[in-house]
Write a protein that holds these residues in place. Structure first.
Motif, mmCIF file in Angstrom:
data_model
loop_
_atom_site.group_PDB
_atom_site.id
_atom_site.type_symbol
_atom_site.label_atom_id
_atom_site.label_comp_id
_atom_site.label_asym_id
_atom_site.label_seq_id
_atom_site.Cartn_x
_atom_site.Cartn_y
_atom_site.Cartn_z
ATOM 1 N N TYR A 1 0.879 -1.167 0.000
ATOM 2 C CA TYR A 1 0.000 0.000 0.000
ATOM 3 C C TYR A 1 0.914 1.214 0.000
ATOM 4 C CZ TYR A 1 -3.525 3.429 1.390
ATOM 5 O OH TYR A 1 -4.363 4.524 1.428
ATOM 6 N N ALA A 2 1.168 1.729 -1.211
ATOM 7 C CA ALA A 2 2.113 2.829 -1.374
ATOM 8 C C ALA A 2 1.408 4.036 -1.949
ATOM 9 C CB ALA A 2 3.253 2.395 -2.306
ATOM 10 N N LEU A 3 1.763 5.207 -1.463
ATOM 11 C CA LEU A 3 1.196 6.444 -1.986
ATOM 12 C C LEU A 3 2.031 6.919 -3.163
ATOM 13 C CD1 LEU A 3 0.319 8.421 1.273
ATOM 14 C CD2 LEU A 3 -1.162 6.967 -0.120
ATOM 15 N N GLY A 4 1.352 7.268 -4.258
ATOM 16 C CA GLY A 4 2.036 7.803 -5.414
ATOM 17 C C GLY A 4 2.459 9.234 -5.177
ATOM 18 N N ASP A 5 3.154 9.787 -6.158
ATOM 19 C CA ASP A 5 3.623 11.173 -6.029
ATOM 20 C C ASP A 5 2.477 12.167 -5.982
ATOM 21 O OD1 ASP A 5 6.228 10.249 -6.052
ATOM 22 O OD2 ASP A 5 6.460 10.484 -8.215
ATOM 23 N N ASN A 6 1.286 11.755 -6.387
ATOM 24 C CA ASN A 6 0.123 12.641 -6.311
ATOM 25 C C ASN A 6 -0.625 12.509 -4.989
ATOM 26 O OD1 ASN A 6 -1.029 10.133 -6.585
ATOM 27 N ND2 ASN A 6 -2.237 10.623 -8.418
ATOM 28 N N GLY A 7 -0.089 11.698 -4.072
ATOM 29 C CA GLY A 7 -0.706 11.532 -2.763
ATOM 30 C C GLY A 7 -1.802 10.491 -2.722
ATOM 31 N N ARG A 8 -2.080 9.855 -3.851
ATOM 32 C CA ARG A 8 -3.110 8.830 -3.913
ATOM 33 C C ARG A 8 -2.470 7.439 -3.907
ATOM 34 N NH1 ARG A 8 -8.024 10.950 -5.869
ATOM 35 N NH2 ARG A 8 -7.879 13.138 -6.502
ATOM 36 N N PRO A 9 -3.165 6.440 -3.349
ATOM 37 C CA PRO A 9 -2.601 5.087 -3.343
ATOM 38 C C PRO A 9 -2.399 4.579 -4.771
ATOM 39 C CG PRO A 9 -4.448 5.251 -1.818
ATOM 40 C CD PRO A 9 -4.453 6.508 -2.622
ATOM 41 N N LEU A 10 -1.265 3.960 -5.015
ATOM 42 C CA LEU A 10 -1.040 3.343 -6.317
ATOM 43 C C LEU A 10 -1.991 2.166 -6.483
ATOM 44 C CD1 LEU A 10 2.874 3.228 -6.500
ATOM 45 C CD2 LEU A 10 1.343 4.723 -7.807
ATOM 46 N N PRO A 11 -2.608 2.019 -7.641
ATOM 47 C CA PRO A 11 -3.529 0.904 -7.853
ATOM 48 C C PRO A 11 -2.763 -0.407 -8.019
ATOM 49 C CG PRO A 11 -3.260 2.119 -9.884
ATOM 50 C CD PRO A 11 -2.512 2.892 -8.840
ATOM 51 N N MET A 12 -3.451 -1.523 -7.807
ATOM 52 C CA MET A 12 -2.860 -2.818 -8.091
ATOM 53 C C MET A 12 -2.742 -2.945 -9.604
ATOM 54 S SD MET A 12 -4.792 -5.402 -5.455
ATOM 55 C CE MET A 12 -4.610 -5.270 -3.671
ATOM 56 N N SER A 13 -1.524 -3.028 -10.108
ATOM 57 C CA SER A 13 -1.308 -3.085 -11.547
ATOM 58 C C SER A 13 0.120 -3.494 -11.835
ATOM 59 C CB SER A 13 -1.574 -1.715 -12.191
ATOM 60 O OG SER A 13 -0.576 -0.787 -11.792
ATOM 61 N N CYS A 14 0.365 -3.917 -13.079
ATOM 62 C CA CYS A 14 1.717 -4.264 -13.506
ATOM 63 C C CYS A 14 2.615 -3.026 -13.456
ATOM 64 C CB CYS A 14 1.690 -4.861 -14.905
ATOM 65 S SG CYS A 14 3.300 -5.400 -15.514
ATOM 66 N N ALA A 15 2.073 -1.869 -13.839
ATOM 67 C CA ALA A 15 2.869 -0.642 -13.808
ATOM 68 C C ALA A 15 3.313 -0.323 -12.384
ATOM 69 C CB ALA A 15 2.058 0.521 -14.382
ATOM 70 N N SER A 16 2.405 -0.450 -11.427
ATOM 71 C CA SER A 16 2.757 -0.194 -10.033
ATOM 72 C C SER A 16 3.798 -1.193 -9.544
ATOM 73 C CB SER A 16 1.507 -0.266 -9.152
ATOM 74 O OG SER A 16 0.571 0.738 -9.505
ATOM 75 N N ALA A 17 3.720 -2.430 -10.037
ATOM 76 C CA ALA A 17 4.719 -3.434 -9.670
ATOM 77 C C ALA A 17 6.106 -2.978 -10.094
ATOM 78 C CB ALA A 17 4.378 -4.775 -10.317
ATOM 79 N N GLY A 18 6.198 -2.388 -11.295
ATOM 80 C CA GLY A 18 7.486 -1.908 -11.783
ATOM 81 C C GLY A 18 8.020 -0.756 -10.959
ATOM 82 N N TYR A 19 7.161 0.224 -10.681
ATOM 83 C CA TYR A 19 7.605 1.388 -9.914
ATOM 84 C C TYR A 19 8.022 1.005 -8.493
ATOM 85 C CZ TYR A 19 5.342 4.126 -13.616
ATOM 86 O OH TYR A 19 4.970 4.657 -14.827
ATOM 87 N N THR A 20 7.173 0.242 -7.811
ATOM 88 C CA THR A 20 7.479 -0.115 -6.426
ATOM 89 C C THR A 20 8.678 -1.054 -6.352
ATOM 90 O OG1 THR A 20 5.839 -1.916 -6.506
ATOM 91 C CG2 THR A 20 5.112 0.220 -5.650
ATOM 92 N N GLY A 21 8.812 -1.953 -7.342
ATOM 93 C CA GLY A 21 9.961 -2.858 -7.352
ATOM 94 C C GLY A 21 11.270 -2.117 -7.513
ATOM 95 N N ARG A 22 11.315 -1.158 -8.437
ATOM 96 C CA ARG A 22 12.545 -0.385 -8.643
ATOM 97 C C ARG A 22 12.897 0.427 -7.406
ATOM 98 N NH1 ARG A 22 10.499 0.039 -13.960
ATOM 99 N NH2 ARG A 22 9.437 2.003 -13.529
ATOM 100 N N GLN A 23 11.863 1.032 -6.767
ATOM 101 C CA GLN A 23 12.146 1.834 -5.587
ATOM 102 C C GLN A 23 12.660 0.974 -4.433
ATOM 103 O OE1 GLN A 23 11.832 5.638 -4.867
ATOM 104 N NE2 GLN A 23 13.415 4.402 -3.904
ATOM 105 N N ALA A 24 12.060 -0.204 -4.245
ATOM 106 C CA ALA A 24 12.503 -1.088 -3.177
ATOM 107 C C ALA A 24 13.939 -1.542 -3.405
ATOM 108 C CB ALA A 24 11.579 -2.294 -3.079
ATOM 109 N N VAL A 25 14.291 -1.882 -4.643
ATOM 110 C CA VAL A 25 15.665 -2.305 -4.945
ATOM 111 C C VAL A 25 16.644 -1.181 -4.643
ATOM 112 C CG1 VAL A 25 17.243 -2.890 -6.823
ATOM 113 C CG2 VAL A 25 15.054 -4.062 -6.633
ATOM 114 N N ASP A 26 16.346 0.032 -5.106
ATOM 115 C CA ASP A 26 17.236 1.160 -4.829
ATOM 116 C C ASP A 26 17.391 1.380 -3.330
ATOM 117 O OD1 ASP A 26 17.828 1.741 -7.466
ATOM 118 O OD2 ASP A 26 16.208 3.198 -7.691
ATOM 119 N N ALA A 27 16.299 1.239 -2.599
ATOM 120 C CA ALA A 27 16.344 1.459 -1.161
ATOM 121 C C ALA A 27 17.164 0.383 -0.455
ATOM 122 C CB ALA A 27 14.922 1.486 -0.592
#
Length: 400
Positions: A282-308
């Motif tokens: 359950y991650a908030l996007g840059d617009n302050g809204r929760p990211l929806p369950m989707s393949c695109a969100s999987a890519g964004y959250t996966g890249r951020q987690a790896v960098d972190a």
């Protein structure tokens, strides 16, 4: 002792994140294990096609991770204990055990949500997982083979419901397909895109029932909120998704739908050694809204987690990945589709792309998603970063 990273789930988010971690971190002081219930990579974006009778690729995870140094453990995840930093698993042969970790990447995804409607679990089909999609396919095969075909009810007017109804209607024209929408069909889309969906349904012979809630599902019918009943030879439930109960049972802070609450770095707000990605987060996007369950969100959250994770373990600066949702890609069979872009507030923009062009774009996105997931280390720098000394797991953390 090496720092032990355990990745739970090898879907779009988990497989790519695991491979990227393996490419960026030195095996001299890190050990990466991926736990997945099945040996194949499942293209969840295409399970409605599989159910309709089409063949889709399912690369072997052993091949996906070949040469990366990743350890693949084929097992079901039974429980997570973030206090002891362990994961309880059961292998396909029935054997069990525990895996210890120092960093956990939780990517177990989601399943269809029945919303407490009686009979859904017992009688409805879904396309949320490969086994359930194959079960629906077998049922549709039987209906297609008999005289008179049969009635297929698709409950849910989200993207999954629209795509599933269209795919079944196009692939199996002998079946009568009805799409049941709780509100207006395609309500989040622009006016033009909504009209396009209606025209596609009309072309494919799909009956649309709007402003209709389903209160119960039985083997051969569904009962609507107004008391009317609809005959059904196969009811397909596509009315949303929810995360599994494992995170909540382990004491992680989750939402009502079971998603792990994370910070901007995809780190659990309650247990800092746990990261969550994809539908599990359950991650908030840059617009302050929760990211929806989707393949695109999987890519964004996966890249951020790896960098972190890489930044935390090596002491390097952590880059911020854009967390945005730019649009919806909807297939309407194999030769039609919709590309609907959204604004910064997640609202549909007036213009959309439809028809064969949109279908080609969607097919390209699906192909790229498969290729990127099955080649998780492509294009990444060959240099592997060593861990900061303080992050190498001390021997006393080992779990027997």
């Amino acid at each position: 002792m090496k720092h032990r990273i355990v990745v739970l789930g090898a879907g779009y988010a988990g497989a790519f994140a695991a491979g990227t971690l393996a490419r960026r971190l030195s095996p001299a002081d890190t050990e990466i294990t991926v736990v997945n219930a099945v040996p194949d990579f499942v293209q969840r974006l295409r399970l409605h096609q599989l159910a309709a009778g089409q063949e889709i690729e399912a690369p072997k995870l052993a091949d996906v991770f070949a040469g990366t140094g990743i350890r693949l453990r084929l097992a079901h995840v039974n429980a997570v204990d973030p206090e002891r930093r362990t994961v309880a698993v059961t292998d396909a042969e029935g054997g069990g055990g525990e895996l210890g970790y120092d960093t956990l990447l939780y990517a177990l995804g989601s399943h269809g949500a029945d919303h407490g409607v009686p009979g859904v679990a017992e009688h409805a089909f879904d396309v949320a997982a490969r086994p359930s999609a194959l079960r629906l396919r077998e049922r549709l095969d039987g209906l297609s083979a008999r005289d008179g075909g049969g009635n297929v009810l698709v409950v849910g007017d989200g993207l999954t419901g629209i795509e599933t109804a269209a795919e079944i209607a196009e692939s199996r024209p002998g079946l009568a397909v009805t799409l049941i929408a709780r509100g207006e069909l395609g309500a989040p889309l622009s006016a033009g895109a909504r009209s396009h969906v209606r025209e596609a349904c009309h072309r494919l012979g799909i009956t649309i029932l709007e402003h209709t809630g389903v209160e119960a599902v039985e083997a051969s019918r569904v009962t609507c909120a107004d008391g009317t009943t609809l005959a059904s030879d196969a009811t397909v439930w596509t009315a949303g998704f929810a995360a599994g109960p494992i995170a909540a049972a382990g004491g992680l802070e989750v939402t009502e739908s079971g998603r792990i609450v994370v910070d901007r770095m995809m780190r659990s707000v309650s247990h800092p050694d746990v990261y969550a990605v994809g539908d599990s987060a359950y991650a908030l996007g840059d617009n302050g809204r929760p990211l929806p369950m989707s393949c695109a969100s999987a890519g964004y959250t996966g890249r951020q987690a790896v960098d972190a994770i890489v930044g935390r373990l090596t002491g390097r600066k952590i880059a911020k990945t854009k967390l945005e949702y730019v649009g919806n890609h909807i297939s309407l069979g194999r030769r039609d589709g919709i590309l609907q872009m959204v604004d910064d507030e997640g609202q549909a923009k007036p213009k959309y792309v439809g028809g064969r062009k949109a279908a080609r774009i969607k097919a390209g996105i699906v192909k790229m998603s498969l290729w990127g997931t099955s080649h998780p280390t492509f294009g990444l720098p060959k240099r592997k970063h060593r861990l900061a000394a303080a992050q190498v797991a001390p021997a006393e953390k080992a779990v027997a």
